[in-house]
Design a protein around this motif. Structure first.
Motif, short mmCIF file in Angstrom:
data_model
loop_
_atom_site.label_atom_id
_atom_site.label_comp_id
_atom_site.label_asym_id
_atom_site.label_seq_id
_atom_site.Cartn_x
_atom_site.Cartn_y
_atom_site.Cartn_z
N LYS A 167 -3.18 15.63 8.94
CA LYS A 167 -2.54 15.17 7.71
C LYS A 167 -1.40 16.12 7.35
O LYS A 167 -1.39 17.29 7.75
N HIS A 220 0.86 -1.19 0.00
CA HIS A 220 0.00 0.00 0.00
C HIS A 220 0.90 1.25 0.00
O HIS A 220 0.86 2.07 0.92
N GLN A 223 -8.50 5.40 0.89
CA GLN A 223 -7.64 5.75 -0.24
C GLN A 223 -8.54 5.93 -1.46
O GLN A 223 -8.80 4.99 -2.20
N ARG A 225 -0.94 5.03 -0.28
CA ARG A 225 -1.43 5.51 1.02
C ARG A 225 -0.28 5.64 2.01
O ARG A 225 -0.18 6.64 2.73
N TYR A 245 -9.03 2.05 11.83
CA TYR A 245 -8.72 2.93 10.71
C TYR A 245 -9.45 4.27 10.80
O TYR A 245 -8.90 5.32 10.48
N GLN A 305 -14.72 2.09 -2.01
CA GLN A 305 -14.68 2.69 -0.68
C GLN A 305 -16.01 2.66 0.08
O GLN A 305 -16.01 2.85 1.30
N ASP A 338 -6.75 10.79 -3.79
CA ASP A 338 -5.57 10.39 -3.04
C ASP A 338 -4.45 9.86 -3.93
O ASP A 338 -3.43 9.36 -3.42
N TYR A 339 -4.63 9.96 -5.23
CA TYR A 339 -3.61 9.55 -6.19
C TYR A 339 -2.88 10.76 -6.79
O TYR A 339 -1.98 10.59 -7.61
N ASP A 355 0.22 -1.82 -5.97
CA ASP A 355 -0.50 -1.18 -4.89
C ASP A 355 -1.93 -1.70 -4.86
O ASP A 355 -2.66 -1.61 -5.84
N ASN A 371 1.83 9.21 4.44
CA ASN A 371 1.97 9.27 5.90
C ASN A 371 3.34 8.86 6.42
O ASN A 371 3.60 8.99 7.61
#
Length: 664
Positions: free
Chosen positions: A242, A108, A275, A111, A234, A304, A280-281, A269, A115
Motif C-alpha cells: 500500500k 468508488h 473499504q 477506495r 480482490y 464488510q 479507510d475514510y 461513492d 490506489n
C-alpha cells in the motif's frame, strides 16, 4: 490579436467579443447611474459559450455569472457583462459547448483514490500491443517490492487483437517485477513474480468461490478465476503493498483531477470491499478538512463482514446520519452491499448465480433497521431473479413501516423485468444504471443471446414507468471512470468492441443521456434542486467541452474531454487555451507512479490539450508506422474498429479501410 481567455475588467470598453455574433464592447458600457454595487458584483463571468443549461425554463444562454459559489445570473452577455465589478474575472469561452458538471451516481472514488497513483491504466488503450508496451515500460520503472497493477477499466474486446495477453507474454514483459492484471469480475492474471509475492504454490487450496488455475503438475499458472464471485481476485489484490498516507493524499488528489479532466464534478461513492469505515475514510476526510476536494462526494457505507451486516448498520446509525456533512462531503446512507447473501456478482462468462435460501431472512432485519433509522439505501442487484426476491422483502417491510418517500434504489439491474420495474415504481424506488455492458456485451450475447441483450438494462422502460433513473460507471474495477464512455453507451448502444446491443427504442437521445448524468442523479443523493442544472441559485458546477457533444459524430462522444471545469465557480481543471486557469497540483507520488508516465484514461490529445500526440504514445505510434504510413486513422485503432466495416477478421478489416500500418 484576438481576445485572451481571461480579462480582468477595469473598463468595459476594453472588452472585445470576436466572432460570437454579439454587439461590440461599447454596447455594454454603463452610464454612471447604472454602475452596480461592487459588493454585489459577480466573482466570475463566463461568456461566448453555447450553454446547454438543462433548465427547461431557460434552456440556452451565452453567458453566466457566479457569486459565492452559485450561479447568480444565466442569460445573455448583453445583460450579464455590465454587472462586472473591478475584481470580476471574465473568461471568453470562444464558442465552446458548456454543460452542467457531470455527476457519477455509482463509483468508488474513496477506495480508488488510495490506489490511483499505483495503477497502470489500460482504460481506452486501443491495442494489446500498446498495452503491453506500457506494461514493459512500467515494469522497468517499478522498484521492488512494488507491483505493476492493471486494475479494471478495460476489456479484451476494446483491443484490435480481441484478446488478453497470455501468461507467457506477461512473464516475458516483466520477468522480475510482480504483475497483477484484473479483467472485469471474471479473472486476474499474475506473472511468476506475483505468484511468489502472494505465496500461491502447489499446496495452496482453492478458496470458496474461486479457482487458482494449475498446470499438469499442479503448480499455479498465474490465472485466477472468479467462480462465481470476485472474492479471490480482490483478496489477492489486497496482498499487495500500500502507499503511505502522504502518497495516498497525493494519489486521491490526482484521481479527482483526472475526473475533473473528464468533466466530473460530483460523485456518489458506493463503498466497496476492503473499504472499511471509518479507517479507510481518513484520507478523503483529511482532504475535505484541508479544502482540497475537487469533486463533491456523497458516500454510502458498505458492510464488510458476512453475518455481521445488521450490527454494522446499527452501530453506524449511532455515529453518522444521512445528509451529515456539507455540499462537498456528506453521508448518503447504506449500501451497495446490504447483506452478502443477496450479492449476485455479475460475470457473464459464468452462469447466473442463485442466491441462497437464507437471503430473505438475512435481508429483512437489515431493511427494517434502515427504514426505522430513516437511512436511504442502495442495493447491488444484477439479475431480475435477485431483484424479485429483494422486492418481496421490501414490500413486506413497507407494509409494517412505510417507506414514506425514503430514497432507495437498485444498482445495475441489467435484466430487471417490466413487472419488477413497476413494483419498484410503486414503492417509490429508483434504479442506478452503469455501462458494464459496454465491456461485456459480447460475453452476455454468447451466453444469453442477442435478443435478451436488447434489454440490458431496459432504460427506456424504466423512464416510461416513472422510475428515477441515474447513470454512473461502477468504476474502477469493472468499467472505466470515464463518463463519456457511459454517455456513448447510452446514445449509440454499442459496446467497446463495436457490437450493437440495443434497438433504437432502447437508445437515448443526447439530451436525455446528459440529464441521466446530471439533473437525474441528484435524486440519488437527495440533492434535488441544488445542482445538476445551470440555473440561478444552483451550485456553480459546469464543464466547457473540447468538442460539441450535441453535434460530433457518435463515434467521437467517447473521446470528449473538458477544456475547463468549474466546481462552485472555481476552476479545478483547465486545458489548452485555459491551462493557466487551473490551480497547480504537486506531481504524482511516488516518482515511479504510472500516472507520471501515462496519465489516466487514454487520450488522443497531448498533455497540453493539443491534438498532436507527444511522449510515450507518439513513440509507439511511430514504431508501428501509424504516424507516417497511415492516413486513415492515425493510431486510434479502437475508434476505427468500432465503425461498421466490410470485413470480419483483423487483416481484411484494416485492408478494407485502406490502412497499411497494421501488421497481422
Amino acid at each position: 490579436m484576438t481576445q485572451t481567455r481571461r480579462t480582468a475588467m477595469t473598463a468595459l470598453g476594453a472588452l472585445t467579443l470576436n466572432g460570437m455574433g454579439l454587439a461590440p464592447a461599447a454596447a455594454f458600457t454603463r452610464s454612471p447611474s447604472m454602475t452596480p454595487d461592487a459588493s454585489q458584483a459577480p466573482d466570475l463571468i463566463l461568456h461566448g459559450g453555447r450553454f446547454t443549461t438543462l433548465d427547461r425554463s431557460n434552456p440556452n444562454a451565452d453567458a453566466v455569472a457566479v457569486r459565492d459559489g452559485v450561479f447568480s445570473a444565466v442569460g445573455s452577455a448583453r445583460e450579464i457583462i455590465p454587472t462586472a465589478g473591478p475584481q470580476t474575472k471574465i473568461i471568453d469561452l470562444g464558442g465552446r459547448r458548456v454543460v452542467p458538471g457531470l455527476i457519477d451516481s455509482h463509483t468508488h472514488v474513496i477506495r480508488g483514490g488510495l490506489n490511483y497513483n499505483m495503477e497502470l491504466r489500460w482504460d481506452g488503450v486501443p491495442s494489446l500491443a500498446d498495452a503491453m508496451a506500457m506494461l514493459r515500460k512500467q515494469a522497468e520503472n517499478t522498484p521492488p517490492p512494488q507491483w505493476v497493477r492493471v486494475v479494471g477499466g478495460f476489456t479484451r474486446h476494446q483491443f484490435v487483437e480481441k484478446r488478453l495477453p497470455t501468461l507467457d507474454e506477461i512473464n516475458a514483459a516483466a520477468p522480475e517485477t510482480p504483475v497483477f492484471i484484473l479483467h472485469l469480475y471474471d479473472r486476474a492474471l499474475l506473472n511468476r513474480a506475483a505468484l511468489r509475492a502472494v505465496g500461491y504454490t502447489k499446496d495452496t487450496p482453492n478458496p470458496p468461490g474461486g479457482e487458482i488455475q494449475r498446470d499438469a503438475s499442479g503448480e499455479p499458472t498465474g490465472m485466477l478465476i472468479a467462480q462465481p464471485n470476485a472474492t479471490i481476485l480482490y483478496s489477492t489484490l489486497a496482498k499487495g503493498p500500500k502507499l503511505p498516507e502522504e502518497y495516498q493524499l497525493n494519489s486521491t488528489r490526482h484521481f479527482m483531477r483526472e475526473l475533473n479532466r473528464l468533466g466530473v464534478t460530483s460523485v456518489i461513492d458506493a463503498g466497496g470491499g476492503f473499504q472499511n469505515y471509518p479507517d479507510d475514510y481518513e484520507i478523503i476526510e483529511k482532504l475535505h478538512e484541508d479544502g482540497q476536494l475537487t469533486v463533491r462526494l456523497a458516500y454510502n457505507l458498505f458492510t464488510q463482514k458476512p453475518k455481521e451486516e445488521l450490527n454494522d448498520f446499527k452501530t453506524w446509525g449511532t455515529k453518522v446520519r444521512p445528509g451529515q456533512g456539507d455540499d462537498y462531503y456528506r453521508h448518503n446512507g447504506a449500501g451497495e452491499m446490504l447483506v452478502y447473501s443477496a450479492a449476485d456478482f455479475e460475470d457473464f462468462r459464468q452462469p447466473r448465480p442463485d442466491m441462497p435460501a437464507n437471503m430473505e431472512t438475512d435481508l429483512e432485519p437489515v431493511v427494517r433497521q434502515l427504514v426505522e433509522q430513516r437511512w436511504p439505501w442502495r442495493m447491488h442487484a444484477t439479475y431480475n431473479e435477485t431483484i424479485d426476491r429483494a422486492l418481496d422483502v421490501f414490500e413486506k417491510v413497507n407494509q409494517d413501516i412505510p417507506f414514506d418517500g425514503l430514497h432507495w434504489f437498485f444498482d445495475h439491474a441489467e435484466t430487471v423485468s417490466q413487472k419488477n420495474i413497476d413494483r419498484i415504481a410503486a414503492l417509490g424506488g429508483g434504479i442506478a444504471v452503469q455501462h458494464r455492458m459496454m465491456y461485456q456485451a459480447e460475453d452476455f450475447a454468447e451466453r444469453y443471446g442477442v435478443e435478451a441483450m436488447a434489454d440490458t438494462p431496459p432504460i427506456s422502460k424504466m423512464l416510461a414507468a416513472g422510475v428515477p433513473v441515474g447513470a454512473g460507471t461502477d468504476a474502477t474495477r469493472v468499467a472505466s471512470y470515464n463518463p463519456w464512455v457511459s454517455l456513448s453507451w447510452l446514445v449509440t448502444g454499442r459496446s467497446l468492441g463495436g457490437l450493437r446491443m440495443y434497438p433504437a427504442a432502447q437508445r437515448q437521445d443526447r439530451e436525455t443521456a446528459l440529464r441521466l448524468w446530471t439533473e437525474a442523479n441528484t435524486w440519488f443523493s437527495n440533492e434535488e434542486g441544488k445542482k445538476g442544472v445551470i440555473a440561478e441559485g444552483r451550485l456553480a458546477d459546469l464543464v466547457v467541452l473540447d468538442r460539441d457533444y450535441f453535434s460530433v459524430a457518435e463515434d467521437q462522444i467517447v473521446h470528449i474531454e473538458s477544456d475547463l471545469t468549474l466546481l462552485g465557480g472555481k476552476v479545478v481543471w483547465g486545458s489548452g487555451d485555459f491551462a493557466r486557469e487551473a490551480p497547480p497540483i504537486p506531481p504524482p507520488t511516488p516518482d515511479w507512479s504510472p500516472v507520471r508516465t501515462f496519465g489516466g484514461y487514454h487520450s488522443t490529445k497531448a498533455p497540453g490539450g493539443s491534438a498532436e500526440r507527444t511522449g510515450f504514445f507518439a513513440s509507439i505510434a511511430a514504431s508501428c508506422g501509424c504516424s507516417t504510413a497511415c492516413g486513415v486513422h492515425g493510431h486510434d485503432h479502437a475508434a476505427t474498429a468500432r465503425l461498421q466495416a466490410p470485413a470480419a477478421d483483423a487483416k481484411s478489416f484494416w485492408g478494407a479501410l485502406g490502412c497499411a500500418c497494421w501488421a497481422v
